[in-house]
Design a protein around this motif. Structure first.
Motif, mmCIF file in Angstrom:
data_model
loop_
_atom_site.group_PDB
_atom_site.id
_atom_site.type_symbol
_atom_site.label_atom_id
_atom_site.label_comp_id
_atom_site.label_asym_id
_atom_site.label_seq_id
_atom_site.Cartn_x
_atom_site.Cartn_y
_atom_site.Cartn_z
ATOM 1 N N CYS A 55 -8.957 8.869 39.734
ATOM 2 C CA CYS A 55 -9.663 8.082 38.733
ATOM 3 C C CYS A 55 -8.769 7.920 37.506
ATOM 4 O O CYS A 55 -7.767 8.623 37.367
ATOM 5 N N PHE A 56 -9.147 6.977 36.654
ATOM 6 C CA PHE A 56 -8.444 6.837 35.385
ATOM 7 C C PHE A 56 -9.466 6.637 34.285
ATOM 8 O O PHE A 56 -10.591 6.214 34.528
ATOM 9 N N HIS A 57 -9.054 6.995 33.082
ATOM 10 C CA HIS A 57 -9.883 6.745 31.913
ATOM 11 C C HIS A 57 -9.012 6.844 30.669
ATOM 12 O O HIS A 57 -7.835 7.188 30.749
ATOM 13 N N SER A 58 -9.599 6.496 29.539
ATOM 14 C CA SER A 58 -8.845 6.524 28.290
ATOM 15 C C SER A 58 -9.434 7.542 27.330
ATOM 16 O O SER A 58 -10.611 7.911 27.436
ATOM 17 N N HIS A 59 -8.585 7.980 26.433
ATOM 18 C CA HIS A 59 -8.989 8.834 25.318
ATOM 19 C C HIS A 59 -8.629 8.102 24.031
ATOM 20 O O HIS A 59 -7.540 8.294 23.494
ATOM 21 N N CYS B 215 -12.455 3.506 28.599
ATOM 22 C CA CYS B 215 -12.464 2.715 29.835
ATOM 23 C C CYS B 215 -12.406 3.697 30.999
ATOM 24 O O CYS B 215 -12.094 4.877 30.825
ATOM 25 N N CYS B 216 -12.697 3.205 32.198
ATOM 26 C CA CYS B 216 -12.607 4.075 33.366
ATOM 27 C C CYS B 216 -12.505 3.234 34.632
ATOM 28 O O CYS B 216 -12.765 2.030 34.623
ATOM 29 N N GLN C 177 -1.936 -2.885 33.509
ATOM 30 C CA GLN C 177 -3.374 -3.134 33.672
ATOM 31 C C GLN C 177 -4.180 -1.989 33.052
ATOM 32 O O GLN C 177 -5.145 -2.224 32.320
ATOM 33 N N LEU C 178 -3.794 -0.767 33.320
ATOM 34 C CA LEU C 178 -4.530 0.378 32.795
ATOM 35 C C LEU C 178 -4.413 0.459 31.276
ATOM 36 O O LEU C 178 -5.410 0.661 30.585
ATOM 37 N N LEU D 251 -5.740 -0.563 41.079
ATOM 38 C CA LEU D 251 -6.649 0.075 40.130
ATOM 39 C C LEU D 251 -7.915 -0.765 40.095
ATOM 40 O O LEU D 251 -7.847 -1.992 40.062
ATOM 41 N N HIS D 252 -9.052 -0.105 40.109
ATOM 42 C CA HIS D 252 -10.334 -0.794 40.122
ATOM 43 C C HIS D 252 -11.114 -0.392 38.872
ATOM 44 O O HIS D 252 -11.687 0.697 38.828
ATOM 45 N N GLU D 253 -11.089 -1.270 37.875
ATOM 46 C CA GLU D 253 -11.841 -0.995 36.652
ATOM 47 C C GLU D 253 -13.326 -0.958 36.984
ATOM 48 O O GLU D 253 -13.794 -1.689 37.851
ATOM 49 N N ALA D 254 -14.043 -0.091 36.300
ATOM 50 C CA ALA D 254 -15.477 0.066 36.540
ATOM 51 C C ALA D 254 -16.201 0.164 35.208
ATOM 52 O O ALA D 254 -15.611 0.539 34.191
#
Length: 152
Positions: free
Chosen positions: A93-97, A28-29, A15-16, A46-49
């Motif tokens: 939290c999560f995010h992309s680079h 994304c985050c 998903q991430l 995971l909760h996409e925002a």
């Protein structure tokens, strides 16, 4: 004592990584829901925002309303009279680079505030694919990489 690890189900890792690919070339985050365990953490959702940062290609800012709504929902599940009491909390939290490595940037370091808070970072590109790395932040040590255990 064994090293602390983040246990992440395969479907949540997918998903991430999918969120990172869909958002690319923007970041994304989202928020990580889970529980602390004796050996680290177990991710349960995971909760996409929405990313509400000014520069979506270089920064992320999780929509504050999403965070407040999730905090309220999880608190309600922990209430003594809740039908299915839950111990899950926001643990990170999560995010992309996009077009960058899956490691904390100078911007991430400047924005990190909460001790024992997890950061999952998906780095890469649509062409090369994205990979995940996991970190825990503390005021004393900064970002420390932690083992990421994907499991089915």
């Amino acid at each position: 004592m064994s090293e602390r690890a983040i246990h992440l189900p395969d479907e949540l890792a997918a998903q991430l990584l999918g969120a990172a690919a869909r958002a690319s070339p923007l970041e994304c985050c989202g928020l990580i829901e889970g529980i602390r365990t004796q050996g680290g953490w177990r991710v349960t959702a995971l909760h996409e925002a929405a990313n509400v940062a000014e520069d979506l290609a270089r920064r992320f800012l999780i929509d504050p309303q999403k965070q407040f709504d999730l905090m309220r929902a999880l608190r309600a599940l922990r209430a003594p009279r809740a039908p299915r009491a839950s111990e899950t909390r926001i643990i990170g939290c999560f995010h992309s680079h996009p077009a960058g490595p899956p490691e904390p940037s100078a911007t991430d370091r400047a924005q990190a505030l909460e001790d024992d808070f997890l950061w999952l970072i998906a780095g890469g590109s649509e062409e090369s694919g994205f990979t995940l790395q996991a970190y825990v932040f503390s005021e004393e040590s900064g970002f420390v990489r932690v083992a990421l255990r994907e499991e089915s």
